[in-house]
Design a protein around this motif. Structure first.
Motif, PDB file in Angstrom:
ATOM      1  N   ALA A  93       0.882  -1.125   0.066  1.00  0.00           N
ATOM      2  CA  ALA A  93       0.051   0.044  -0.072  1.00  0.00           C
ATOM      3  C   ALA A  93       0.908   1.216   0.040  1.00  0.00           C
ATOM      4  O   ALA A  93       2.088   1.155   0.227  1.00  0.00           O
ATOM      5  CB  ALA A  93      -0.727  -0.194   1.233  1.00  0.00           C
ATOM      6  N   THR A  94       0.307   2.496  -0.432  1.00  0.00           N
ATOM      7  CA  THR A  94       1.109   3.691  -0.266  1.00  0.00           C
ATOM      8  C   THR A  94       0.216   4.587   0.445  1.00  0.00           C
ATOM      9  O   THR A  94      -0.957   4.767   0.211  1.00  0.00           O
ATOM     10  CB  THR A  94       1.288   3.967  -1.629  1.00  0.00           C
ATOM     11  OG1 THR A  94       2.192   3.294  -2.389  1.00  0.00           O
ATOM     12  CG2 THR A  94       2.106   5.605  -1.603  1.00  0.00           C
ATOM     13  N   THR A  95       0.751   5.069   1.505  1.00  0.00           N
ATOM     14  CA  THR A  95      -0.075   6.037   2.341  1.00  0.00           C
ATOM     15  C   THR A  95       0.641   7.519   2.356  1.00  0.00           C
ATOM     16  O   THR A  95       1.857   7.621   1.768  1.00  0.00           O
ATOM     17  CB  THR A  95      -0.095   5.708   3.791  1.00  0.00           C
ATOM     18  OG1 THR A  95       1.095   5.505   4.417  1.00  0.00           O
ATOM     19  CG2 THR A  95      -0.801   4.272   3.658  1.00  0.00           C
ATOM     20  N   ALA A  96       0.408   8.574   3.069  1.00  0.00           N
ATOM     21  CA  ALA A  96       0.989   9.614   3.120  1.00  0.00           C
ATOM     22  C   ALA A  96       2.586   9.368   3.806  1.00  0.00           C
ATOM     23  O   ALA A  96       3.263  10.284   3.615  1.00  0.00           O
ATOM     24  CB  ALA A  96       0.225  10.676   4.022  1.00  0.00           C
ATOM     25  N   ASP A 138       2.020   5.102  11.893  1.00  0.00           N
ATOM     26  CA  ASP A 138       2.802   6.363  11.167  1.00  0.00           C
ATOM     27  C   ASP A 138       2.614   7.550  12.103  1.00  0.00           C
ATOM     28  O   ASP A 138       1.918   7.414  12.882  1.00  0.00           O
ATOM     29  CB  ASP A 138       2.266   6.604   9.869  1.00  0.00           C
ATOM     30  CG  ASP A 138       2.415   5.364   8.717  1.00  0.00           C
ATOM     31  OD1 ASP A 138       3.511   4.835   8.837  1.00  0.00           O
ATOM     32  OD2 ASP A 138       1.586   5.248   7.688  1.00  0.00           O
ATOM     33  N   ALA A 139       3.379   8.697  11.564  1.00  0.00           N
ATOM     34  CA  ALA A 139       3.526   9.744  12.817  1.00  0.00           C
ATOM     35  C   ALA A 139       1.975  10.316  12.885  1.00  0.00           C
ATOM     36  O   ALA A 139       1.900  10.917  13.820  1.00  0.00           O
ATOM     37  CB  ALA A 139       4.648  10.678  12.284  1.00  0.00           C
ATOM     38  N   ASP A 140       1.420  10.301  11.761  1.00  0.00           N
ATOM     39  CA  ASP A 140      -0.136  11.215  11.654  1.00  0.00           C
ATOM     40  C   ASP A 140      -1.186  10.247  12.269  1.00  0.00           C
ATOM     41  O   ASP A 140      -1.965  10.675  12.555  1.00  0.00           O
ATOM     42  CB  ASP A 140      -0.437  11.244  10.291  1.00  0.00           C
ATOM     43  CG  ASP A 140      -0.470  10.244   9.347  1.00  0.00           C
ATOM     44  OD1 ASP A 140      -0.247   8.940   9.723  1.00  0.00           O
ATOM     45  OD2 ASP A 140      -1.096  10.271   8.234  1.00  0.00           O
ATOM     46  N   GLY A 141      -1.017   8.901  12.848  1.00  0.00           N
ATOM     47  CA  GLY A 141      -1.776   8.163  13.507  1.00  0.00           C
ATOM     48  C   GLY A 141      -2.464   7.171  12.665  1.00  0.00           C
ATOM     49  O   GLY A 141      -3.112   6.364  13.259  1.00  0.00           O
ATOM     50  N   SER A 142      -2.202   7.219  11.419  1.00  0.00           N
ATOM     51  CA  SER A 142      -2.744   6.189  10.355  1.00  0.00           C
ATOM     52  C   SER A 142      -1.895   4.966  10.742  1.00  0.00           C
ATOM     53  O   SER A 142      -0.755   4.764  11.101  1.00  0.00           O
ATOM     54  CB  SER A 142      -2.416   6.497   8.977  1.00  0.00           C
ATOM     55  OG  SER A 142      -1.134   6.644   8.889  1.00  0.00           O
ATOM     56  N   VAL A 167      -3.977  -6.668   3.088  1.00  0.00           N
ATOM     57  CA  VAL A 167      -3.490  -5.557   3.680  1.00  0.00           C
ATOM     58  C   VAL A 167      -4.781  -4.875   3.849  1.00  0.00           C
ATOM     59  O   VAL A 167      -5.425  -4.617   3.378  1.00  0.00           O
ATOM     60  CB  VAL A 167      -2.769  -4.780   2.593  1.00  0.00           C
ATOM     61  CG1 VAL A 167      -2.170  -3.356   3.072  1.00  0.00           C
ATOM     62  CG2 VAL A 167      -1.466  -5.520   2.226  1.00  0.00           C
ATOM     63  N   TRP A 168      -4.631  -3.858   5.127  1.00  0.00           N
ATOM     64  CA  TRP A 168      -5.734  -3.132   5.487  1.00  0.00           C
ATOM     65  C   TRP A 168      -5.136  -1.686   5.652  1.00  0.00           C
ATOM     66  O   TRP A 168      -3.923  -1.813   6.361  1.00  0.00           O
ATOM     67  CB  TRP A 168      -6.452  -3.731   6.470  1.00  0.00           C
ATOM     68  CG  TRP A 168      -6.963  -4.845   6.332  1.00  0.00           C
ATOM     69  CD1 TRP A 168      -8.324  -5.361   5.770  1.00  0.00           C
ATOM     70  CD2 TRP A 168      -6.597  -6.063   6.439  1.00  0.00           C
ATOM     71  NE1 TRP A 168      -8.602  -6.368   5.527  1.00  0.00           N
ATOM     72  CE2 TRP A 168      -7.546  -7.165   6.035  1.00  0.00           C
ATOM     73  CE3 TRP A 168      -5.325  -6.665   6.947  1.00  0.00           C
ATOM     74  CZ2 TRP A 168      -7.254  -8.599   5.811  1.00  0.00           C
ATOM     75  CZ3 TRP A 168      -4.983  -7.969   6.959  1.00  0.00           C
ATOM     76  CH2 TRP A 168      -6.119  -9.005   6.383  1.00  0.00           C
ATOM     77  N   VAL A 169      -5.753  -0.655   5.703  1.00  0.00           N
ATOM     78  CA  VAL A 169      -5.397   0.579   6.173  1.00  0.00           C
ATOM     79  C   VAL A 169      -6.491   1.373   7.059  1.00  0.00           C
ATOM     80  O   VAL A 169      -7.680   1.123   6.894  1.00  0.00           O
ATOM     81  CB  VAL A 169      -5.197   1.561   5.010  1.00  0.00           C
ATOM     82  CG1 VAL A 169      -4.607   2.851   5.484  1.00  0.00           C
ATOM     83  CG2 VAL A 169      -4.146   1.088   4.094  1.00  0.00           C
ATOM     84  N   LEU A 170      -5.773   1.732   8.037  1.00  0.00           N
ATOM     85  CA  LEU A 170      -6.735   2.813   9.166  1.00  0.00           C
ATOM     86  C   LEU A 170      -6.189   4.317   9.031  1.00  0.00           C
ATOM     87  O   LEU A 170      -4.884   4.545   9.067  1.00  0.00           O
ATOM     88  CB  LEU A 170      -6.513   2.172  10.542  1.00  0.00           C
ATOM     89  CG  LEU A 170      -7.379   3.023  11.416  1.00  0.00           C
ATOM     90  CD1 LEU A 170      -8.584   2.653  11.472  1.00  0.00           C
ATOM     91  CD2 LEU A 170      -6.937   2.605  12.893  1.00  0.00           C
ATOM     92  N   ASP A 171      -7.018   4.809   8.543  1.00  0.00           N
ATOM     93  CA  ASP A 171      -6.569   6.480   8.105  1.00  0.00           C
ATOM     94  C   ASP A 171      -6.364   7.167   9.398  1.00  0.00           C
ATOM     95  O   ASP A 171      -7.012   6.658  10.415  1.00  0.00           O
ATOM     96  CB  ASP A 171      -7.609   7.230   7.451  1.00  0.00           C
ATOM     97  CG  ASP A 171      -7.686   6.509   5.640  1.00  0.00           C
ATOM     98  OD1 ASP A 171      -6.779   6.334   5.352  1.00  0.00           O
ATOM     99  OD2 ASP A 171      -9.069   6.447   5.320  1.00  0.00           O
ATOM    100  N   ALA A 172      -5.513   8.108   9.429  1.00  0.00           N
ATOM    101  CA  ALA A 172      -5.423   8.946  10.465  1.00  0.00           C
ATOM    102  C   ALA A 172      -6.618   9.349  11.040  1.00  0.00           C
ATOM    103  O   ALA A 172      -7.405   9.898  10.263  1.00  0.00           O
ATOM    104  CB  ALA A 172      -4.368  10.037  10.114  1.00  0.00           C
ATOM    105  N   PRO A 173      -6.808   9.741  12.451  1.00  0.00           N
ATOM    106  CA  PRO A 173      -7.935  10.308  12.995  1.00  0.00           C
ATOM    107  C   PRO A 173      -7.961  11.843  12.562  1.00  0.00           C
ATOM    108  O   PRO A 173      -7.336  12.532  12.217  1.00  0.00           O
ATOM    109  CB  PRO A 173      -7.683  10.090  14.529  1.00  0.00           C
ATOM    110  CG  PRO A 173      -6.343   9.686  14.631  1.00  0.00           C
ATOM    111  CD  PRO A 173      -5.890   9.237  13.335  1.00  0.00           C
ATOM    112  N   ALA A 174      -9.102  12.103  12.319  1.00  0.00           N
ATOM    113  CA  ALA A 174      -9.560  13.592  11.746  1.00  0.00           C
ATOM    114  C   ALA A 174      -9.120  14.517  12.989  1.00  0.00           C
ATOM    115  O   ALA A 174      -9.503  14.131  14.070  1.00  0.00           O
ATOM    116  CB  ALA A 174     -11.172  13.908  11.509  1.00  0.00           C
ATOM    117  N   GLU A 175      -8.570  15.668  12.673  1.00  0.00           N
ATOM    118  CA  GLU A 175      -8.218  16.619  13.650  1.00  0.00           C
ATOM    119  C   GLU A 175      -9.437  17.593  13.921  1.00  0.00           C
ATOM    120  O   GLU A 175     -10.457  17.623  13.212  1.00  0.00           O
ATOM    121  CB  GLU A 175      -7.147  17.518  12.924  1.00  0.00           C
ATOM    122  CG  GLU A 175      -5.802  16.817  12.742  1.00  0.00           C
ATOM    123  CD  GLU A 175      -4.534  17.716  12.356  1.00  0.00           C
ATOM    124  OE1 GLU A 175      -4.788  18.994  12.879  1.00  0.00           O
ATOM    125  OE2 GLU A 175      -3.793  17.394  11.508  1.00  0.00           O
ATOM    126  N   GLY A 176      -9.549  17.761  15.283  1.00  0.00           N
ATOM    127  CA  GLY A 176     -10.740  18.737  15.647  1.00  0.00           C
ATOM    128  C   GLY A 176     -11.132  18.531  16.823  1.00  0.00           C
ATOM    129  O   GLY A 176     -11.722  18.580  17.634  1.00  0.00           O
TER     130      GLY A 176
END
Length: 176
Positions: A93-96, A138-142, A167-176
């Motif tokens: 996979a490719t993420t940020a 990753d550093a952004d939480g993903s 392969v599974w991806v958990l995106d970074a949590p939304a800021e806010g």
């Protein structure tokens, strides 16, 4: 001139009458027992090693069985830093954070490698088993998770999404 009286000189020498001393039987027995124990230990070790390789045979990962493509190639620096088998590497996979590769180490461990742009690669590996899973954060939480074919699937209710076979991806949590 001085003379020596050599009477009694030979009486001080002990006579064994048997020539050179023979090794005792108990020493021979001990040496043979130690040698046999070393042989047995070697055979047991060989069988244990052969049995541990069987664990890797139980693990199957569909992603790693597909033919290699140009995108699967990792640099020699990544191989040196992570210890993975470059022939086994597949782009997962490719993420940020960068491209994530599934690979095996020479000992059969299942590994997930991220190669951030301009930074050193990071790797997480797990012992081979039918239900093996490995996750990189990753550093952004993903997070990216790699699992063997028989590994439990992460929950979609928790936000995990499939990014390809194994392969599974958990995106970074939304800021806010």
């Amino acid at each position: 001139m001085t003379t020596f009286d050599d009477t009694g000189m030979f009486e001080m020498v002990e006579e064994t009458g048997h020539g050179p001393a023979r090794p005792r039987r108990d020493r021979v027995v001990v040496v043979l027992v130690v040698a046999a124990a070393l042989v047995v230990a070697g055979v047991v070790w060989l069988l244990a090693e052969r049995g541990s390789d069987g664990a890797a045979d139980d693990m199957s990962v569909e992603l790693l069985t597909r033919p290699a493509e140009d995108a699967d190639e990792v640099s020699a620096a990544v191989v040196d830093e992570t210890g993975i088998d470059p022939e086994s590497a597949r782009l997962a996979a490719t993420t940020a954070a960068g491209p994530h590769y599934a690979a095996l180490r020479w000992g059969g461990e299942l590994c997930l490698v991220v190669v951030p742009d301009g930074d050193l690669p990071r790797v997480v590996c797990v012992a081979p088993s039918a239900g093996a899973t490995v996750t990189l954060s990753d550093a952004d939480g993903s997070r990216v998770r790699l699992g063997a074919d028989d590994a439990p699937t992460p929950s979609a209710a928790e936000g995990w999404r499939a990014a390809g076979p194994n392969v599974w991806v958990l995106d970074a949590p939304a800021e806010g």
